[in-house]
Scaffold this motif. Structure first.
Motif, PDB file in Angstrom:
ATOM      1  N   ILE A 141       0.945  46.379 -19.801  1.00 52.61           N
ATOM      2  CA  ILE A 141       1.597  46.510 -21.105  1.00 52.61           C
ATOM      3  C   ILE A 141       2.830  45.608 -21.187  1.00 52.61           C
ATOM      4  O   ILE A 141       3.535  45.426 -20.201  1.00 52.61           O
ATOM      5  CB  ILE A 141       1.984  47.977 -21.432  1.00 52.61           C
ATOM      6  CG1 ILE A 141       3.054  48.499 -20.466  1.00 52.61           C
ATOM      7  CG2 ILE A 141       0.782  48.888 -21.383  1.00 52.61           C
ATOM      8  CD1 ILE A 141       3.636  49.807 -20.932  1.00 52.61           C
ATOM      9  N   PRO A 142       3.069  45.019 -22.368  1.00 53.01           N
ATOM     10  CA  PRO A 142       4.305  44.248 -22.561  1.00 53.01           C
ATOM     11  C   PRO A 142       5.467  45.212 -22.749  1.00 53.01           C
ATOM     12  O   PRO A 142       5.303  46.254 -23.381  1.00 53.01           O
ATOM     13  CB  PRO A 142       4.024  43.465 -23.846  1.00 53.01           C
ATOM     14  CG  PRO A 142       3.009  44.265 -24.583  1.00 53.01           C
ATOM     15  CD  PRO A 142       2.228  45.057 -23.576  1.00 53.01           C
ATOM     16  N   TYR A 143       6.637  44.876 -22.223  1.00 56.17           N
ATOM     17  CA  TYR A 143       7.717  45.858 -22.107  1.00 56.17           C
ATOM     18  C   TYR A 143       9.057  45.146 -22.223  1.00 56.17           C
ATOM     19  O   TYR A 143       9.246  44.071 -21.639  1.00 56.17           O
ATOM     20  CB  TYR A 143       7.552  46.513 -20.733  1.00 56.17           C
ATOM     21  CG  TYR A 143       8.296  47.794 -20.491  1.00 56.17           C
ATOM     22  CD1 TYR A 143       7.922  48.967 -21.133  1.00 56.17           C
ATOM     23  CD2 TYR A 143       9.345  47.849 -19.576  1.00 56.17           C
ATOM     24  CE1 TYR A 143       8.591  50.159 -20.871  1.00 56.17           C
ATOM     25  CE2 TYR A 143      10.005  49.032 -19.305  1.00 56.17           C
ATOM     26  CZ  TYR A 143       9.618  50.191 -19.960  1.00 56.17           C
ATOM     27  OH  TYR A 143      10.267  51.376 -19.693  1.00 56.17           O
ATOM     28  N   GLU A 144       9.970  45.730 -22.977  1.00 56.76           N
ATOM     29  CA  GLU A 144      11.286  45.079 -23.143  1.00 56.76           C
ATOM     30  C   GLU A 144      12.442  46.030 -22.851  1.00 56.76           C
ATOM     31  O   GLU A 144      13.540  45.845 -23.346  1.00 56.76           O
ATOM     32  CB  GLU A 144      11.405  44.479 -24.554  1.00 56.76           C
ATOM     33  CG  GLU A 144      10.387  43.378 -24.802  1.00 56.76           C
ATOM     34  CD  GLU A 144      10.715  42.455 -25.975  1.00 56.76           C
ATOM     35  OE1 GLU A 144      11.517  42.845 -26.827  1.00 56.76           O
ATOM     36  OE2 GLU A 144      10.147  41.349 -26.009  1.00 56.76           O
ATOM     37  N   LEU A 145      12.166  47.070 -22.053  1.00 51.38           N
ATOM     38  CA  LEU A 145      13.257  47.946 -21.613  1.00 51.38           C
ATOM     39  C   LEU A 145      13.580  47.591 -20.157  1.00 51.38           C
ATOM     40  O   LEU A 145      12.968  46.696 -19.588  1.00 51.38           O
ATOM     41  CB  LEU A 145      12.864  49.424 -21.722  1.00 51.38           C
ATOM     42  CG  LEU A 145      12.263  49.902 -23.050  1.00 51.38           C
ATOM     43  CD1 LEU A 145      12.082  51.425 -23.020  1.00 51.38           C
ATOM     44  CD2 LEU A 145      13.094  49.520 -24.243  1.00 51.38           C
ATOM     45  N   PHE A 146      14.536  48.322 -19.549  1.00 53.27           N
ATOM     46  CA  PHE A 146      14.834  48.059 -18.133  1.00 53.27           C
ATOM     47  C   PHE A 146      13.565  48.214 -17.302  1.00 53.27           C
ATOM     48  O   PHE A 146      12.860  49.216 -17.424  1.00 53.27           O
ATOM     49  CB  PHE A 146      15.910  49.018 -17.617  1.00 53.27           C
ATOM     50  CG  PHE A 146      17.280  48.666 -18.107  1.00 53.27           C
ATOM     51  CD1 PHE A 146      17.868  47.454 -17.747  1.00 53.27           C
ATOM     52  CD2 PHE A 146      17.987  49.522 -18.938  1.00 53.27           C
ATOM     53  CE1 PHE A 146      19.129  47.113 -18.206  1.00 53.27           C
ATOM     54  CE2 PHE A 146      19.253  49.187 -19.401  1.00 53.27           C
ATOM     55  CZ  PHE A 146      19.823  47.974 -19.035  1.00 53.27           C
ATOM     56  N   LYS A 182       8.470  31.817 -19.374  1.00 50.12           N
ATOM     57  CA  LYS A 182       7.795  31.495 -20.632  1.00 50.12           C
ATOM     58  C   LYS A 182       7.561  32.730 -21.507  1.00 50.12           C
ATOM     59  O   LYS A 182       7.289  32.598 -22.696  1.00 50.12           O
ATOM     60  CB  LYS A 182       6.470  30.759 -20.370  1.00 50.12           C
ATOM     61  CG  LYS A 182       5.454  31.557 -19.581  1.00 50.12           C
ATOM     62  CD  LYS A 182       4.194  30.724 -19.334  1.00 50.12           C
ATOM     63  CE  LYS A 182       3.221  31.496 -18.461  1.00 50.12           C
ATOM     64  NZ  LYS A 182       1.991  30.756 -18.195  1.00 50.12           N
ATOM     65  N   TYR A 183       7.703  33.909 -20.935  1.00 49.15           N
ATOM     66  CA  TYR A 183       7.589  35.128 -21.739  1.00 49.15           C
ATOM     67  C   TYR A 183       8.939  35.531 -22.337  1.00 49.15           C
ATOM     68  O   TYR A 183       9.028  36.524 -23.040  1.00 49.15           O
ATOM     69  CB  TYR A 183       7.043  36.294 -20.914  1.00 49.15           C
ATOM     70  CG  TYR A 183       5.683  36.084 -20.310  1.00 49.15           C
ATOM     71  CD1 TYR A 183       4.768  35.193 -20.880  1.00 49.15           C
ATOM     72  CD2 TYR A 183       5.294  36.786 -19.174  1.00 49.15           C
ATOM     73  CE1 TYR A 183       3.514  35.011 -20.306  1.00 49.15           C
ATOM     74  CE2 TYR A 183       4.043  36.607 -18.608  1.00 49.15           C
ATOM     75  CZ  TYR A 183       3.160  35.718 -19.171  1.00 49.15           C
ATOM     76  OH  TYR A 183       1.931  35.545 -18.617  1.00 49.15           O
ATOM     77  N   ASP A 184       9.986  34.784 -22.033  1.00 45.69           N
ATOM     78  CA  ASP A 184      11.308  35.010 -22.618  1.00 45.69           C
ATOM     79  C   ASP A 184      11.724  36.488 -22.627  1.00 45.69           C
ATOM     80  O   ASP A 184      11.891  37.090 -23.682  1.00 45.69           O
ATOM     81  CB  ASP A 184      11.360  34.409 -24.047  1.00 45.69           C
ATOM     82  CG  ASP A 184      12.740  34.568 -24.670  1.00 45.69           C
ATOM     83  OD1 ASP A 184      13.720  34.654 -23.911  1.00 45.69           O
ATOM     84  OD2 ASP A 184      12.825  34.622 -25.915  1.00 45.69           O
ATOM     85  N   ARG A 185      11.875  37.055 -21.475  1.00 45.35           N
ATOM     86  CA  ARG A 185      12.409  38.415 -21.288  1.00 45.35           C
ATOM     87  C   ARG A 185      11.454  39.547 -21.694  1.00 45.35           C
ATOM     88  O   ARG A 185      11.845  40.707 -21.651  1.00 45.35           O
ATOM     89  CB  ARG A 185      13.768  38.588 -21.996  1.00 45.35           C
ATOM     90  CG  ARG A 185      14.887  37.771 -21.358  1.00 45.35           C
ATOM     91  CD  ARG A 185      16.065  37.616 -22.293  1.00 45.35           C
ATOM     92  NE  ARG A 185      15.829  36.583 -23.292  1.00 45.35           N
ATOM     93  CZ  ARG A 185      16.671  36.269 -24.265  1.00 45.35           C
ATOM     94  NH1 ARG A 185      17.794  36.931 -24.388  1.00 45.35           N
ATOM     95  NH2 ARG A 185      16.393  35.310 -25.117  1.00 45.35           N
ATOM     96  N   THR A 186      10.247  39.213 -22.128  1.00 47.21           N
ATOM     97  CA  THR A 186       9.241  40.261 -22.289  1.00 47.21           C
ATOM     98  C   THR A 186       8.567  40.349 -20.925  1.00 47.21           C
ATOM     99  O   THR A 186       8.049  39.349 -20.432  1.00 47.21           O
ATOM    100  CB  THR A 186       8.188  39.873 -23.344  1.00 47.21           C
ATOM    101  OG1 THR A 186       8.858  39.627 -24.566  1.00 47.21           O
ATOM    102  CG2 THR A 186       7.162  40.980 -23.540  1.00 47.21           C
ATOM    103  N   ILE A 187       8.590  41.525 -20.283  1.00 49.14           N
ATOM    104  CA  ILE A 187       7.960  41.619 -18.971  1.00 49.14           C
ATOM    105  C   ILE A 187       6.591  42.283 -19.112  1.00 49.14           C
ATOM    106  O   ILE A 187       6.340  43.027 -20.051  1.00 49.14           O
ATOM    107  CB  ILE A 187       8.843  42.378 -17.945  1.00 49.14           C
ATOM    108  CG1 ILE A 187       9.134  43.795 -18.426  1.00 49.14           C
ATOM    109  CG2 ILE A 187      10.123  41.631 -17.670  1.00 49.14           C
ATOM    110  CD1 ILE A 187       9.703  44.668 -17.343  1.00 49.14           C
ATOM    111  N   LEU A 188       5.716  41.945 -18.193  1.00 49.34           N
ATOM    112  CA  LEU A 188       4.384  42.552 -18.205  1.00 49.34           C
ATOM    113  C   LEU A 188       4.317  43.556 -17.055  1.00 49.34           C
ATOM    114  O   LEU A 188       4.495  43.200 -15.892  1.00 49.34           O
ATOM    115  CB  LEU A 188       3.293  41.495 -18.045  1.00 49.34           C
ATOM    116  CG  LEU A 188       3.310  40.309 -19.020  1.00 49.34           C
ATOM    117  CD1 LEU A 188       2.022  39.500 -18.887  1.00 49.34           C
ATOM    118  CD2 LEU A 188       3.502  40.754 -20.457  1.00 49.34           C
TER     119      LEU A 188
END
Lengths: 158, 479
Positions: free
Chosen positions: A96-101, A132-138
């Motif tokens: 899942i793509p994730y933008e929290l800690f 390349k995902y610019d701070r969106t982590i998988l």
């Protein structure tokens, strides 16, 4: 529309590949059926596996045969609406793509479905944090095979 | 309290300074507004209501409302949400109305009035204003942007999410980074940028009255763009004036621009895009979102945005409204209640929530004040957000040479604000340098993109609103 009442798409709104395809390698599942004027996923896919018919407001579709499951579209999608499903390892994996800690690799977590209900337990298999995902982590979650169609979130244990 | 870390943002705090609130020393950092620094120090009451002395905090945090006015170094009515704290500043609560000239202590502005002449004056440095300036500058114009805040970029500077759209609308780039791109581009193209500058009058002959650092200026412009954006609406319920009841955008400003924790447990009212996006951004900052409540029976936001919240376990209550906020000097509890299809509260369905902050995401009103005072033709179109200045597809108003763009012309998104800004900027350029084929082509291209952006189901409201608008504009001779 049922999903505008619930706030999330149901399985019947989403296109899934065959079980056979899931056993081969990871595959992208797009959960975006609402005609948003948006198209970065089409441009992001290195294999041309994502298309939008007609104008920019149409919903994107994945060609499951040309998709390699690389995950690039997950890190690009502004709606965090693309996931990877994978049964090639003998257990279930959902990314899942994730933008929290970010959680830690190997961490045990509660697995949540699209409505936020706990449906099982799993572990963090992998975390991809690419420039390349610019701070969106998988975040890849390891789980029972049966759960990969329903798990879309996780809760860290306190 | 200040945020120490954030998964998306880096807070580079500048030099530490000390100012005084009612004689008490407060630590702040350079380029931190007074109200934000007070909030970080735990002071959320900025003034009192004049008659009943109820606590008053800020509401919009972007200089739109007057909820945060305080007395600063003897000057009354200072909007402390957009004025940076300075070393040694003396800040006081303003607990008495100061309206008569004897009581009002303000800058002495009328002694000498320098006159500035410009081809293109832009009021408001958000995505619309910046895009207009950049596109005009591409054709040799040197625009000036007058921005009330000390920071440029409008509301882009607090958007941590990646934007929808296509490449031409900076799709998949975060709002914070789009702001940087636009500001850099405008600076490189030599746009004259005036920050901390308030437009206080619009006179005949396209002349603006501007106050910058206590000095009054007259700006005589060949063409003008008003891109002042919008302000957040409130709704009525007991306790809605308590500090802690903030516009959802104010929460974003505190948290994402200044890195200050707005509260520990938050209720968001409104499940449109702003409500659910702010809720996700609160989680991003490590703050608990207790619930999102929405009066409509359905979620108005893009489902991809609400799905991000749901899969993290945040409840969204549709057909629910807020019935009460409890607390002495700030929010201590909130009560939500289910409503039926006639919008009546269903008794027995009340839920008390332990929250210290309530974020209202209940819609925006276009900031039309300057143009309505200037006598531009106005109309009321609910689909566009309320009172709207009549304008045509070239974004020109009933005042020749005066244009509008962005939320002031109808509440929409930053991507459309940028396109409208380009269209307005190009049309202003056309007026200044005379009609030019290349400019015409650019205008057509951007108008086409704007139409395409609005073609989907989410563009329906704006399409209906604009249909009404263009018809009325035509009846008023604005083609």
């Amino acid at each position: 529309m049922e999903y505008t009442k619930k706030g999330y798409f149901l399985e019947k709104h989403i296109k899934f590949p065959s079980k056979k395809r899931l056993r081969e390698k990871p595959v992208a599942i797009i959960e975006c059926t609402q005609n948003i004027p948006c198209n970065p996923c089409v441009e992001a896919c290195p294999f041309g596996a994502i298309t939008i018919e007609g104008n920019i407001n149409s919903s994107p579709e994945v060609n499951f045969e040309t998709c390699t499951g690389c995950g690039f579209c997950l890190g690009i999608c502004p709606g965090l609406a693309i996931f990877l499903m994978d049964l090639s390892k003998g257990y279930g994996l959902v990314t899942i793509p994730y933008e929290l800690f970010p959680p830690d690799k190997g961490e045990p977590v509660d697995l949540l479905d699209r409505s936020g209900q706990k449906v099982g337990e799993g572990t963090i298999e992998q975390i991809r944090n690419l420039k390349k995902y610019d701070r969106t982590i998988l975040v890849t979650l390891k789980m029972d095979e049966k759960l990969i169609k329903i798990v879309r979130g996780f809760r860290r244990k306190k | 309290m200040r945020l120490k870390k954030h998964p998306i943002l880096k807070f580079k705090r500048k030099k530490e300074i000390t100012f005084f609130y009612e004689g008490q020393p407060i630590i702040a950092y350079e380029d931190e507004p007074i109200a934000a620094a007070l909030h970080a120090a735990g002071i959320t009451t900025l003034s009192e209501s004049f008659r009943f002395h109820r606590a008053r905090g800020f509401f919009c945090a972007i200089g739109k409302c007057a909820s945060c006015v305080m007395e600063v170094d003897g000057v009354s009515n200072v909007k402390t949400c957009i004025v940076p704290a300075m070393q040694g500043m003396k800040v006081k609560k303003q607990i008495k109305a100061k309206v008569s000239p004897e009581e009002f202590s303000g800058p002495k502005v009328f002694k000498q009035t320098p006159v500035i002449k410009t081809d293109f004056a832009i009021v408001g440095g958000g995505p619309a204003g910046l895009s207009a300036a950049i596109y005009a500058a591409r054709f040799g114009i040197k625009p000036m942007i007058i921005e009330e805040n000390f920071l440029m970029g409008g509301q882009l500077i607090k958007q941590t999410h990646k934007f929808f759209g296509s490449k031409s609308h900076y799709a998949s780039i975060r709002g914070i980074d789009i702001a940087k791109i636009l500001i850099n581009d405008a600076q490189e193209k030599g746009v004259d940028i005036w920050t901390s500058s308030s437009v206080v009058g619009f006179f005949s002959g396209n002349t603006l009255g501007v106050i910058k650092e206590g000095q009054y200026y007259k700006v005589k412009a060949k063409t003008i763009l008003i891109s002042t954006g919008a302000s957040e609406k409130s709704i009525s319920f007991p306790g809605n004036d308590l500090p802690g009841v903030y516009g959802a955008g104010a929460i974003q400003t505190l948290m994402n621009v200044y890195g200050i924790i707005p509260g520990k447990r938050v209720l968001i009212l409104g499940a449109g895009n702003i409500g659910v996006i702010v809720a996700y951004q609160l989680l991003q900052a490590g703050i608990e979102v207790v619930a999102v409540a929405e009066a409509l029976p359905r979620i108005g936001a893009y489902i991809v945005h609400s799905a991000k919240l749901k899969r993290l376990g945040v409840p969204i209550f549709t057909s629910h409204t807020i019935s009460h906020v409890f607390g002495k000097d700030r929010v201590e509890q909130a009560e939500i209640v289910e409503i039926n299809n006639k919008w009546q509260k269903i008794s027995g369905t009340e839920k008390r929530l332990d929250v210290d902050t309530v974020g209202l995401a209940v819609g925006l009103s276009p900031s039309v004040e300057i143009l309505s005072q200037a006598g531009a033709n106005m109309t009321y179109i609910p689909e566009l957000g309320g009172y709207i200045t009549l304008h045509n597809i070239n974004m020109e108003t009933s005042i020749p040479g005066t244009f509008i763009a962005g939320d002031i012309s109808g509440i929409e998104e930053a991507s459309s604000a940028m396109l409208e800004g380009r269209i307005a900027g190009l049309n202003a350029t056309n007026k200044i340098i005379g009609e030019n084929k290349e400019i015409e082509q650019e205008i057509t291209k951007n108008q086409k993109e704007l139409v395409e952006l609005r073609e989907g189901p989410f563009g329906e409201k704006i399409r209906i609103g604009n249909q009404k608008l263009y018809k009325e504009a035509e009846n008023n001779g604005i083609y």
